[in-house]
Design a protein around this motif. Sequence first.
Motif, PDB file in Angstrom:
ATOM      1  N   LYS A  98       0.742  -1.394  -0.272  1.00 53.30           N
ATOM      2  CA  LYS A  98      -0.137  -0.199   0.020  1.00 53.30           C
ATOM      3  C   LYS A  98       0.821   1.216   0.113  1.00 53.30           C
ATOM      4  O   LYS A  98       1.837   1.534   1.185  1.00 53.30           O
ATOM      5  N   PRO A  99       1.269   2.271  -0.773  1.00 52.64           N
ATOM      6  CA  PRO A  99       1.389   3.688  -1.107  1.00 52.64           C
ATOM      7  C   PRO A  99       1.214   4.137   0.140  1.00 52.64           C
ATOM      8  O   PRO A  99       0.643   4.537   1.174  1.00 52.64           O
ATOM      9  N   ALA A 100       2.495   4.527   0.917  1.00 51.73           N
ATOM     10  CA  ALA A 100       2.505   4.935   2.028  1.00 51.73           C
ATOM     11  C   ALA A 100       1.531   6.600   2.165  1.00 51.73           C
ATOM     12  O   ALA A 100       0.702   7.212   3.169  1.00 51.73           O
ATOM     13  N   TRP A 101       1.587   7.030   0.934  1.00 52.64           N
ATOM     14  CA  TRP A 101       1.212   8.830   0.582  1.00 52.64           C
ATOM     15  C   TRP A 101      -0.487   8.848   1.287  1.00 52.64           C
ATOM     16  O   TRP A 101      -1.284   9.754   1.432  1.00 52.64           O
ATOM     17  N   LEU A 102      -0.905   7.294   0.808  1.00 49.63           N
ATOM     18  CA  LEU A 102      -2.607   7.540   0.943  1.00 49.63           C
ATOM     19  C   LEU A 102      -3.047   7.549   1.995  1.00 49.63           C
ATOM     20  O   LEU A 102      -4.449   8.092   2.412  1.00 49.63           O
ATOM     21  N   ARG A 103      -2.239   7.490   3.296  1.00 49.56           N
ATOM     22  CA  ARG A 103      -3.100   7.415   4.134  1.00 49.56           C
ATOM     23  C   ARG A 103      -2.930   9.416   4.790  1.00 49.56           C
ATOM     24  O   ARG A 103      -3.942   9.495   5.398  1.00 49.56           O
ATOM     25  N   THR A 104      -2.131  10.366   4.631  1.00 51.58           N
ATOM     26  CA  THR A 104      -2.381  11.305   4.109  1.00 51.58           C
ATOM     27  C   THR A 104      -3.552  12.038   3.593  1.00 51.58           C
ATOM     28  O   THR A 104      -4.210  12.856   3.414  1.00 51.58           O
ATOM     29  N   PHE A 105      -2.941  11.492   1.899  1.00 52.09           N
ATOM     30  CA  PHE A 105      -4.093  12.047   1.521  1.00 52.09           C
ATOM     31  C   PHE A 105      -5.166  11.847   1.478  1.00 52.09           C
ATOM     32  O   PHE A 105      -6.891  12.028   1.027  1.00 52.09           O
ATOM     33  N   ILE A 106      -5.819  10.600   2.338  1.00 52.71           N
ATOM     34  CA  ILE A 106      -7.455  10.021   2.516  1.00 52.71           C
ATOM     35  C   ILE A 106      -7.489   9.784   4.225  1.00 52.71           C
ATOM     36  O   ILE A 106      -6.984   8.497   4.127  1.00 52.71           O
ATOM     37  N   PRO A 107      -7.356  10.749   4.290  1.00 54.05           N
ATOM     38  CA  PRO A 107      -7.922  10.173   6.343  1.00 54.05           C
ATOM     39  C   PRO A 107      -9.395   9.348   6.552  1.00 54.05           C
ATOM     40  O   PRO A 107     -10.324   9.171   5.082  1.00 54.05           O
ATOM     41  N   LYS A 108      -9.525   8.888   7.103  1.00 55.95           N
ATOM     42  CA  LYS A 108     -10.835   8.656   7.980  1.00 55.95           C
ATOM     43  C   LYS A 108     -12.116   8.567   7.990  1.00 55.95           C
ATOM     44  O   LYS A 108     -12.978   8.364   7.297  1.00 55.95           O
ATOM     45  N   THR A 109     -12.176  10.686   7.846  1.00 59.18           N
ATOM     46  CA  THR A 109     -13.359  11.367   7.677  1.00 59.18           C
ATOM     47  C   THR A 109     -13.713  11.483   6.128  1.00 59.18           C
ATOM     48  O   THR A 109     -14.844  12.040   5.881  1.00 59.18           O
ATOM     49  N   SER A 110     -13.042  11.022   5.003  1.00 58.30           N
ATOM     50  CA  SER A 110     -13.112  11.242   4.128  1.00 58.30           C
ATOM     51  C   SER A 110     -14.436  10.485   3.455  1.00 58.30           C
ATOM     52  O   SER A 110     -13.638   9.193   3.472  1.00 58.30           O
ATOM     53  N   GLN A 120     -11.701   4.160  -3.944  1.00 57.60           N
ATOM     54  CA  GLN A 120     -12.715   4.744  -4.405  1.00 57.60           C
ATOM     55  C   GLN A 120     -13.707   5.657  -4.158  1.00 57.60           C
ATOM     56  O   GLN A 120     -13.513   6.234  -2.590  1.00 57.60           O
ATOM     57  N   ASP A 121     -14.512   6.735  -4.824  1.00 56.08           N
ATOM     58  CA  ASP A 121     -15.561   7.636  -3.970  1.00 56.08           C
ATOM     59  C   ASP A 121     -17.188   7.054  -4.269  1.00 56.08           C
ATOM     60  O   ASP A 121     -17.192   6.631  -4.962  1.00 56.08           O
ATOM     61  N   ARG A 122     -17.298   7.576  -3.191  1.00 54.24           N
ATOM     62  CA  ARG A 122     -18.345   6.556  -2.367  1.00 54.24           C
ATOM     63  C   ARG A 122     -19.401   7.991  -1.930  1.00 54.24           C
ATOM     64  O   ARG A 122     -20.702   7.192  -0.886  1.00 54.24           O
ATOM     65  N   GLU A 123     -18.575   9.118  -2.240  1.00 48.20           N
ATOM     66  CA  GLU A 123     -20.310   9.679  -2.048  1.00 48.20           C
ATOM     67  C   GLU A 123     -20.911  10.054  -2.929  1.00 48.20           C
ATOM     68  O   GLU A 123     -21.973   9.152  -2.432  1.00 48.20           O
ATOM     69  N   LEU A 163      -9.011  20.447   0.489  1.00 43.53           N
ATOM     70  CA  LEU A 163      -9.744  21.590   0.940  1.00 43.53           C
ATOM     71  C   LEU A 163      -9.068  21.782   2.266  1.00 43.53           C
ATOM     72  O   LEU A 163      -9.222  20.405   3.090  1.00 43.53           O
ATOM     73  N   PRO A 164      -8.381  22.367   2.600  1.00 42.71           N
ATOM     74  CA  PRO A 164      -7.177  22.367   3.835  1.00 42.71           C
ATOM     75  C   PRO A 164      -8.047  22.521   5.018  1.00 42.71           C
ATOM     76  O   PRO A 164      -7.561  22.560   5.842  1.00 42.71           O
ATOM     77  N   SER A 165      -9.204  22.987   4.652  1.00 43.92           N
ATOM     78  CA  SER A 165     -10.489  23.337   5.630  1.00 43.92           C
ATOM     79  C   SER A 165     -11.046  21.777   6.641  1.00 43.92           C
ATOM     80  O   SER A 165     -10.684  21.585   7.120  1.00 43.92           O
ATOM     81  N   VAL A 166     -10.739  20.838   6.438  1.00 41.81           N
ATOM     82  CA  VAL A 166     -10.873  19.444   6.771  1.00 41.81           C
ATOM     83  C   VAL A 166     -10.215  18.922   6.872  1.00 41.81           C
ATOM     84  O   VAL A 166      -9.491  17.599   6.803  1.00 41.81           O
ATOM     85  N   GLY A 167      -8.978  18.941   5.213  1.00 42.18           N
ATOM     86  CA  GLY A 167      -7.912  18.191   5.740  1.00 42.18           C
ATOM     87  C   GLY A 167      -7.902  17.086   4.107  1.00 42.18           C
ATOM     88  O   GLY A 167      -7.058  16.240   4.796  1.00 42.18           O
ATOM     89  N   HIS A 168      -8.947  16.924   3.527  1.00 43.13           N
ATOM     90  CA  HIS A 168      -8.701  15.960   2.434  1.00 43.13           C
ATOM     91  C   HIS A 168      -9.476  16.141   1.221  1.00 43.13           C
ATOM     92  O   HIS A 168     -10.137  17.467   0.678  1.00 43.13           O
ATOM     93  N   PRO A 169      -9.452  15.593   0.321  1.00 44.20           N
ATOM     94  CA  PRO A 169      -9.226  16.196  -1.264  1.00 44.20           C
ATOM     95  C   PRO A 169     -10.682  15.722  -1.394  1.00 44.20           C
ATOM     96  O   PRO A 169     -12.042  15.389  -0.893  1.00 44.20           O
ATOM     97  N   LEU A 170     -10.896  16.601  -2.056  1.00 45.52           N
ATOM     98  CA  LEU A 170     -12.500  16.560  -2.966  1.00 45.52           C
ATOM     99  C   LEU A 170     -12.390  16.330  -4.669  1.00 45.52           C
ATOM    100  O   LEU A 170     -11.281  16.561  -5.236  1.00 45.52           O
ATOM    101  N   LEU A 171     -12.899  14.690  -4.817  1.00 42.18           N
ATOM    102  CA  LEU A 171     -13.434  14.509  -6.797  1.00 42.18           C
ATOM    103  C   LEU A 171     -13.746  15.709  -7.419  1.00 42.18           C
ATOM    104  O   LEU A 171     -14.992  15.088  -6.873  1.00 42.18           O
ATOM    105  N   ARG A 172     -13.808  16.419  -8.658  1.00 38.31           N
ATOM    106  CA  ARG A 172     -14.755  16.224  -9.385  1.00 38.31           C
ATOM    107  C   ARG A 172     -14.445  16.084 -10.421  1.00 38.31           C
ATOM    108  O   ARG A 172     -13.352  16.262 -11.292  1.00 38.31           O
ATOM    109  N   SER A 173     -15.727  15.873 -11.630  1.00 36.68           N
ATOM    110  CA  SER A 173     -15.767  14.991 -12.459  1.00 36.68           C
ATOM    111  C   SER A 173     -15.299  15.811 -13.582  1.00 36.68           C
ATOM    112  O   SER A 173     -15.447  16.884 -13.454  1.00 36.68           O
TER     113      SER A 173
END
Length: 169
Positions: free
Chosen positions: A10-22, A38-41, A73-83
């Motif tokens: 598992k790539p280590a950078w994924l832990r900081t890219f996708i926190p548990k709140t994402s 996976q984007d499950r929104e 999104l620096p306010s929440v600390g995780h990325p948002l994916l836009r199609s």
Amino acid sequence: MSRPRARERKPAWLRTFIPKTSPLVVTVCDGCGLYVIQDRENVWETWDCGLVEGDDLTVAIILGRPVTRITWLPSVGHPLLRSTCGSAGIMPDGQYLAMHMCHLARISVKPFKPPKRERPPGKPWGGPKLSKQEIAEFKRIWNMPYSQLKHEKTPTNKVGQGDEKQTLF
């Protein structure tokens, strides 16, 4: 039913890219055993783990691989994916993820680094602009016990009430 076994670390950078709140989830693809995002929104979509930008973006467009834009999104600390729709919404300076196509090579394996917070430059502090008498009075009051301070009368010559202009910052 058992979980699919990963064919890679598992790539280590994924832990900081996708926190548990994402709303994004890192999982292993059932078909090929590679780690995917996976984007499950809303509609569940699966994306390759690897930042697509620059020349890799050109490769993704030539191969016709759908991409999604990463908005941090620096306010929440995780990325948002836009199609993106085809080539609409694709900018050369953007950061993207390529759609996962099982058993096909990834477009990129480059790790994502979150942007650094921009901080406005501050004004340097020029030091105290108080007279020696005002500094001595401050030190005297600062070091005075609270029980004695309650009975202290307010001085008629207040600190900072002279002819000089006082500013906090």
